[in-house]
Design an enzyme around this catalytic site. Structure first.
Site, PDB file in Angstrom:
ATOM      1  N   ASP A  64     -19.618  -1.606  -8.989  1.00 18.73           N
ATOM      2  CA  ASP A  64     -20.831  -1.617  -9.827  1.00 18.73           C
ATOM      3  C   ASP A  64     -20.945  -0.349 -10.680  1.00 18.73           C
ATOM      4  O   ASP A  64     -21.751  -0.296 -11.616  1.00 18.73           O
ATOM      5  CB  ASP A  64     -22.094  -1.791  -8.960  1.00 18.73           C
ATOM      6  CG  ASP A  64     -22.307  -0.693  -7.921  1.00 18.73           C
ATOM      7  OD1 ASP A  64     -21.449   0.215  -7.814  1.00 18.73           O
ATOM      8  OD2 ASP A  64     -23.341  -0.738  -7.227  1.00 18.73           O
TER       9      ASP A  64
ATOM     10  N   LYS B 131     -12.036   2.603 -13.529  1.00 19.06           N
ATOM     11  CA  LYS B 131     -12.259   1.225 -13.051  1.00 19.06           C
ATOM     12  C   LYS B 131     -12.705   0.334 -14.218  1.00 19.06           C
ATOM     13  O   LYS B 131     -12.271  -0.823 -14.324  1.00 19.06           O
ATOM     14  CB  LYS B 131     -13.293   1.202 -11.924  1.00 19.06           C
ATOM     15  CG  LYS B 131     -12.845   1.825 -10.609  1.00 19.06           C
ATOM     16  CD  LYS B 131     -11.685   1.124  -9.916  1.00 19.06           C
ATOM     17  CE  LYS B 131     -12.048  -0.227  -9.359  1.00 19.06           C
ATOM     18  NZ  LYS B 131     -10.932  -0.793  -8.529  1.00 19.06           N
TER      19      LYS B 131
ATOM     20  N   ALA C 220      -6.019  -1.810  -4.420  1.00 20.46           N
ATOM     21  CA  ALA C 220      -5.473  -0.450  -4.396  1.00 20.46           C
ATOM     22  C   ALA C 220      -6.086   0.378  -5.513  1.00 20.46           C
ATOM     23  O   ALA C 220      -6.130  -0.045  -6.666  1.00 20.46           O
ATOM     24  CB  ALA C 220      -3.953  -0.498  -4.570  1.00 20.46           C
ATOM     25  N   ALA C 221      -6.566   1.539  -5.137  1.00 23.41           N
ATOM     26  CA  ALA C 221      -7.191   2.421  -6.138  1.00 23.41           C
ATOM     27  C   ALA C 221      -7.401   3.791  -5.532  1.00 23.41           C
ATOM     28  O   ALA C 221      -7.402   3.959  -4.308  1.00 23.41           O
ATOM     29  CB  ALA C 221      -8.542   1.847  -6.571  1.00 23.41           C
ATOM     30  N   GLU C 222      -7.561   4.754  -6.399  1.00 22.74           N
ATOM     31  CA  GLU C 222      -8.198   6.013  -5.996  1.00 22.74           C
ATOM     32  C   GLU C 222      -9.680   5.705  -6.063  1.00 22.74           C
ATOM     33  O   GLU C 222     -10.174   5.219  -7.087  1.00 22.74           O
ATOM     34  CB  GLU C 222      -7.823   7.137  -6.962  1.00 22.74           C
ATOM     35  CG  GLU C 222      -6.379   7.597  -6.852  1.00 22.74           C
ATOM     36  CD  GLU C 222      -6.078   8.288  -5.528  1.00 22.74           C
ATOM     37  OE1 GLU C 222      -7.014   8.823  -4.899  1.00 22.74           O
ATOM     38  OE2 GLU C 222      -4.913   8.279  -5.102  1.00 22.74           O
TER      39      GLU C 222
ATOM     40  N   ASP D 180       0.854  -1.184   0.000  1.00 20.85           N
ATOM     41  CA  ASP D 180       0.000   0.000   0.000  1.00 20.85           C
ATOM     42  C   ASP D 180       0.891   1.235   0.000  1.00 20.85           C
ATOM     43  O   ASP D 180       1.909   1.282   0.684  1.00 20.85           O
ATOM     44  CB  ASP D 180      -0.901  -0.012   1.248  1.00 20.85           C
ATOM     45  CG  ASP D 180      -2.064   0.941   1.131  1.00 20.85           C
ATOM     46  OD1 ASP D 180      -3.214   0.485   1.179  1.00 20.85           O
ATOM     47  OD2 ASP D 180      -1.830   2.163   0.998  1.00 20.85           O
TER      48      ASP D 180
HETATM   49  P1  NAD Z   1      -9.860   3.343  -0.094  1.00 25.26           P
HETATM   50  O1  NAD Z   1      -9.722   4.636  -0.817  1.00 25.26           O
HETATM   51  O2  NAD Z   1     -10.374   3.343   1.299  1.00 25.26           O
HETATM   52  O3  NAD Z   1      -8.452   2.590  -0.051  1.00 25.26           O
HETATM   53  C1  NAD Z   1      -7.615   2.540  -1.164  1.00 25.26           C
HETATM   54  C2  NAD Z   1      -6.234   2.057  -0.682  1.00 25.26           C
HETATM   55  O4  NAD Z   1      -5.378   1.988  -1.834  1.00 25.26           O
HETATM   56  C3  NAD Z   1      -5.578   3.006   0.313  1.00 25.26           C
HETATM   57  O5  NAD Z   1      -5.027   2.267   1.389  1.00 25.26           O
HETATM   58  C4  NAD Z   1      -4.473   3.679  -0.491  1.00 25.26           C
HETATM   59  O6  NAD Z   1      -3.353   4.059   0.280  1.00 25.26           O
HETATM   60  C5  NAD Z   1      -4.134   2.589  -1.497  1.00 25.26           C
HETATM   61  N1  NAD Z   1      -3.539   3.138  -2.737  1.00 25.26           N
HETATM   62  C6  NAD Z   1      -3.995   4.167  -3.476  1.00 25.26           C
HETATM   63  N2  NAD Z   1      -3.173   4.394  -4.512  1.00 25.26           N
HETATM   64  C7  NAD Z   1      -2.181   3.473  -4.430  1.00 25.26           C
HETATM   65  C8  NAD Z   1      -1.031   3.186  -5.210  1.00 25.26           C
HETATM   66  N3  NAD Z   1      -0.711   3.923  -6.306  1.00 25.26           N
HETATM   67  N4  NAD Z   1      -0.220   2.155  -4.847  1.00 25.26           N
HETATM   68  C9  NAD Z   1      -0.524   1.409  -3.750  1.00 25.26           C
HETATM   69  N5  NAD Z   1      -1.583   1.659  -2.952  1.00 25.26           N
HETATM   70  C10 NAD Z   1      -2.400   2.669  -3.293  1.00 25.26           C
HETATM   71  O7  NAD Z   1     -10.736   2.431  -1.037  1.00 25.26           O
HETATM   72  P2  NAD Z   1     -11.873   1.353  -0.685  1.00 25.26           P
HETATM   73  O8  NAD Z   1     -13.161   2.047  -0.545  1.00 25.26           O
HETATM   74  O9  NAD Z   1     -11.370   0.473   0.376  1.00 25.26           O
HETATM   75  O10 NAD Z   1     -11.905   0.546  -2.067  1.00 25.26           O
HETATM   76  C11 NAD Z   1     -11.006  -0.531  -2.300  1.00 25.26           C
HETATM   77  C12 NAD Z   1     -11.283  -1.102  -3.676  1.00 25.26           C
HETATM   78  O11 NAD Z   1     -12.627  -1.569  -3.748  1.00 25.26           O
HETATM   79  C13 NAD Z   1     -11.120  -0.109  -4.814  1.00 25.26           C
HETATM   80  O12 NAD Z   1     -10.539  -0.765  -5.901  1.00 25.26           O
HETATM   81  C14 NAD Z   1     -12.548   0.324  -5.131  1.00 25.26           C
HETATM   82  O13 NAD Z   1     -12.661   0.697  -6.481  1.00 25.26           O
HETATM   83  C15 NAD Z   1     -13.305  -0.946  -4.847  1.00 25.26           C
HETATM   84  N6  NAD Z   1     -14.709  -0.777  -4.416  1.00 25.26           N
HETATM   85  C16 NAD Z   1     -15.036   0.077  -3.407  1.00 25.26           C
HETATM   86  C17 NAD Z   1     -16.374   0.159  -2.985  1.00 25.26           C
HETATM   87  C18 NAD Z   1     -16.778   1.071  -1.860  1.00 25.26           C
HETATM   88  O14 NAD Z   1     -17.971   1.217  -1.602  1.00 25.26           O
HETATM   89  N7  NAD Z   1     -15.862   1.676  -1.130  1.00 25.26           N
HETATM   90  C19 NAD Z   1     -17.348  -0.602  -3.619  1.00 25.26           C
HETATM   91  C20 NAD Z   1     -16.971  -1.449  -4.672  1.00 25.26           C
HETATM   92  C21 NAD Z   1     -15.640  -1.547  -5.042  1.00 25.26           C
HETATM   93  O1  DAU Z   2     -21.037   1.762  -5.851  1.00 22.97           O
HETATM   94  C1  DAU Z   2     -19.736   1.494  -5.419  1.00 22.97           C
HETATM   95  C2  DAU Z   2     -18.992   2.789  -5.194  1.00 22.97           C
HETATM   96  O2  DAU Z   2     -19.556   3.394  -4.034  1.00 22.97           O
HETATM   97  C3  DAU Z   2     -17.495   2.593  -5.031  1.00 22.97           C
HETATM   98  O3  DAU Z   2     -16.959   2.103  -6.217  1.00 22.97           O
HETATM   99  C4  DAU Z   2     -16.807   3.919  -4.667  1.00 22.97           C
HETATM  100  O4  DAU Z   2     -15.436   3.692  -4.413  1.00 22.97           O
HETATM  101  C5  DAU Z   2     -17.467   4.466  -3.416  1.00 22.97           C
HETATM  102  O5  DAU Z   2     -16.893   5.733  -3.102  1.00 22.97           O
HETATM  103  C6  DAU Z   2     -18.970   4.611  -3.610  1.00 22.97           C
HETATM  104  O6  DAU Z   2     -19.285   5.662  -4.561  1.00 22.97           O
HETATM  105  P1  DAU Z   2     -20.473   6.722  -4.304  1.00 22.97           P
HETATM  106  O7  DAU Z   2     -20.183   7.931  -5.080  1.00 22.97           O
HETATM  107  O8  DAU Z   2     -21.781   6.057  -4.450  1.00 22.97           O
HETATM  108  O9  DAU Z   2     -20.236   6.968  -2.710  1.00 22.97           O
HETATM  109  P2  DAU Z   2     -20.254   8.299  -1.817  1.00 22.97           P
HETATM  110  O10 DAU Z   2     -20.189   7.850  -0.394  1.00 22.97           O
HETATM  111  O11 DAU Z   2     -19.293   9.310  -2.283  1.00 22.97           O
HETATM  112  O12 DAU Z   2     -21.723   8.882  -2.082  1.00 22.97           O
HETATM  113  C7  DAU Z   2     -22.885   8.112  -1.830  1.00 22.97           C
HETATM  114  C8  DAU Z   2     -24.074   8.923  -2.298  1.00 22.97           C
HETATM  115  O13 DAU Z   2     -24.212  10.065  -1.429  1.00 22.97           O
HETATM  116  C9  DAU Z   2     -23.924   9.483  -3.705  1.00 22.97           C
HETATM  117  O14 DAU Z   2     -25.181   9.496  -4.337  1.00 22.97           O
HETATM  118  C10 DAU Z   2     -23.454  10.928  -3.471  1.00 22.97           C
HETATM  119  C11 DAU Z   2     -24.121  11.289  -2.159  1.00 22.97           C
HETATM  120  N1  DAU Z   2     -23.370  12.246  -1.303  1.00 22.97           N
HETATM  121  C12 DAU Z   2     -22.078  11.965  -1.048  1.00 22.97           C
HETATM  122  C13 DAU Z   2     -21.334  12.807  -0.253  1.00 22.97           C
HETATM  123  C14 DAU Z   2     -19.882  12.529   0.036  1.00 22.97           C
HETATM  124  C15 DAU Z   2     -24.007  13.339  -0.763  1.00 22.97           C
HETATM  125  O15 DAU Z   2     -25.211  13.554  -0.985  1.00 22.97           O
HETATM  126  N2  DAU Z   2     -23.274  14.174   0.027  1.00 22.97           N
HETATM  127  C16 DAU Z   2     -21.962  13.969   0.304  1.00 22.97           C
HETATM  128  O16 DAU Z   2     -21.349  14.796   1.016  1.00 22.97           O
END
Ligand code: NAD
Ligand code: DAU
Length: 350
Positions: free
Chosen positions: A132, A160, A83-85, A34
């Site tokens: 998704d 993605k 790992a991802a943004e 990471d």
């Molecule tokens: P997060 O942002 O919390 O964590 C991402 C991690 O990746 C961090 O620890 C960061 O330091 C690391 N990272 C970023 N850039 C890097 C690089 N260049 N090299 C090595 N490490 C790096 O993300 P998350 O919400 O835990 O999501 C993890 C994965 O799951 C992602 O691929 C995301 O697309 C996917 N995902 C997330 C959700 C969600 O709801 N959060 C849903 C579906 C899929």
């Molecule tokens: O569906 C999976 C995705 O869910 C993952 O791939 C992403 O990594 C994860 O960040 C998430 O994306 P969303 O954009 O759906 O999540 P977020 O928590 O940013 O926002 C959830 C919903 O709430 C969306 O419709 C935007 C809204 N929102 C979000 C924030 C941060 C608000 O209304 N106010 C806010 O301040």
């Protein structure tokens, strides 16, 4: 002994996956790579970081030399790539980081796996964790299935989608053994407070306004993070090579309904008069290109691999709020950037 590289293991979902694998599979050697961006936090793993089958390596997946070094040094046999943004709003203000990490970083890992596993793909696995959001946005009805056409709308989801295509290209062209899963919105402990649920909890704790984008009518399908980690475990061990699995909570909420429910839970847990938190709801300018609705059909993983979500949303939300209230130091640290100091203390001042 299997040596598995988990990328992004210091992040939200990654830390739950690392914990599950380290604790459950003592015969696996888990290498957590990471970069520790703002979203990565080693405090997420203090309970398992001294276990003998766990190693942390700070490294950037966009650095091919570093990736190759890790494949060489640890003889990696499996990859779980998280790992991802990950934040859509940041992809609107700074898309370049998403292209670099999500596309180029995934390419580096695929390339390293292909080169290191050349001539002996037996028992190897490259498992890519996706979202998704690659499917775009739904109308009032319908669900995303594994065969829904890709139609990403934000720089995040486009990056993605691009990484998913690269993974499939390596399967088709080079016979790299791959798996992909696309999951809906996760929630639970250790989520960085830029995302909706922890952001609301943090603001409500401090009696700050809750910013609701647009009219709050957008719909998301919420899944407790440990249920996602359990699905990843099942897919990693029993998924069919080359296949894709959708993972979801069958749990659709409009943002405004979710926020109102969360406000009520917070009032109750903080001993505030019911309705106090809802007064903090503030409608603000909508997110650009805001996807209206996501909803997952997870019947494939349920029927073929026997996974299903274990928690009802009310229970998951209550557990999540409890965790943030009991770990307010964690929340304050990540909100103030103090976790970089933690890293220095842990690794640079030994
Ligand atoms: P997060 O942002 O919390 O964590 C991402 C991690 O990746 C961090 O620890 C960061 O330091 C690391 N990272 C970023 N850039 C890097 C690089 N260049 N090299 C090595 N490490 C790096 O993300 P998350 O919400 O835990 O999501 C993890 C994965 O799951 C992602 O691929 C995301 O697309 C996917 N995902 C997330 C959700 C969600 O709801 N959060 C849903 C579906 C899929
Ligand atoms: O569906 C999976 C995705 O869910 C993952 O791939 C992403 O990594 C994860 O960040 C998430 O994306 P969303 O954009 O759906 O999540 P977020 O928590 O940013 O926002 C959830 C919903 O709430 C969306 O419709 C935007 C809204 N929102 C979000 C924030 C941060 C608000 O209304 N106010 C806010 O301040």
């Amino acid at each position: 002994m299997k040596t598995i590289l988990i990328t992004g293991g210091a992040g939200f979902i990654g830390s739950h996956v690392v914990r599950r694998f380290v604790k459950k599979y003592s015969d696996y050697q888990i290498i957590n790579m990471d970069l520790l961006t703002y979203a990565g936090n080693l405090e997420n793993l203090t309970d398992i970081d001294s276990m003998p089958n766990y190693t942390f390596v700070r490294g950037d997946i966009t650095d091919i030399e570093m990736v190759n070094k890790i494949f060489d040094a640890y003889r990696i046999e499996g990859v779980v790539h998280l790992a991802a943004e990950s934040h859509v709003d940041r992809s609107i203000t700074d898309p370049a980081a998403f292209i670099r990490t999500n596309i180029f970083g995934t390419f580096n890992l695929l390339h390293a796996a292909k080169e290191h596993w050349k001539g002996n793909m037996e028992g190897k696995l490259f498992y890519h964790i996706s979202t998704d959001e690659v499917y775009g946005s739904l109308g009032d009805t319908g669900l995303f299935t594994e065969t829904t056409s890709y139609d990403p709308k934000s720089p995040y989801s486009a990056s993605k989608a691009s990484s998913d295509h690269l993974v499939r290209a390596y399967f088709n062209t080079f016979h790299l053994p791959v798996l992909i899963s696309n999951c809906s919105n996760n929630y639970g402990p250790n989520q960085f407070p830029e995302k909706l649920i922890p952001l609301c909890i943090h603001n409500l704790q401090h009696l700050k306004p809750i910013p609701v984008y647009g009219k709050g009518e957008n719909i998301r399908d919420w899944l407790y993070v440990e249920d996602h980690a359990a699905a990843i475990d099942v897919i990693f061990h029993r998924g069919m090579i080359g296949e894709t699995y959708n993972i979801g909570g069958n749990n659709e909420w409009t943002n405004i309904a979710l926020i109102r429910a969360l406000c009520d839970v917070m009032d109750q847990k903080l001993g505030r008069a019911q309705g106090t938190s809802q007064q903090l709801i503030a409608f603000v300018k909508d997110r650009a290109g805001h996807d209206m609705r996501y909803a997952i059909d997870s019947s494939k993983i349920q029927e073929e691999l026997g996974w299903k979500p274990s928690l009802q949303f009310e229970e998951g939300l209550s557990k999540t709020v409890d965790w943030y209230l009991e770990n307010s130091d964690w929340l304050e640290n990540v909100s103030s950037g103090a976790y970089e100091k933690y890293y220095d203390k842990q690794y640079n001042q030994r």
